[in-house]
Design a protein around this motif. Structure first.
Motif: not given
Length: 148
Positions: A120-148
């Protein structure tokens, strides 16, 4: 929704699987778990997965019942029925499977072959990591730094 397969988690884990015979003593199982700093072992006989034995099994089926871990065999306390998944199951499906069946470790199969185990710890760690990546991408997009 963040999605991913169990195969993605297994690729990040060490490939070693810790197993024990159903005829071993519970003491041997607990000793191996302590030595490897893990919470469960795959119970195997002649290359076939019979079940899983965990610290929880020991606590509830040996210690609390006043049995001796040196006299009790692993086969007497393995978790049944066997709950398992495949590499193609999603992280969310495995979380649901583990929650519904109240298990903390899930053997992963490819056909009849055991290819890994996730906690269960492996799954929770994966979810936290995936959420962190998604948050970073959204923050970059909002700040106008997202490519594309």
């Amino acid at each position: 929704m963040i999605t991913g397969t169990i195969d993605e988690i297994l690729q990040q884990k060490p490939g070693e699987l810790w197993t024990i015979s159903p005829d071993a003593t519970v003491f041997d199982a607990i000793e191996l778990m302590a030595d490897k700093n893990i919470g469960a072992l795959l119970v195997m006989a002649d290359g076939a997965l019979l079940g899983i034995v965990s610290e929880r099994d020991y606590t509830r089926k040996v210690a609390l019942k006043g049995k001796s871990s040196r006299d009790t065999r692993v086969r007497e306390i393995i978790s049944t029925p066997l709950i398992a998944a495949t590499t193609q199951h999603t992280v969310q499906e495995c979380m649901r499977l583990m929650t519904t069946n109240r298990v903390r470790h899930l053997p992963i199969l490819a056909g009849n072959e055991v290819v890994g185990i996730v906690s269960i710890g492996d799954l929770v760690n994966w979810i936290i990591s995936a959420q962190s990546v998604a948050i970073t991408q959204l923050e970059s997009y909002i700040a106008g730094q997202y490519p594309g």
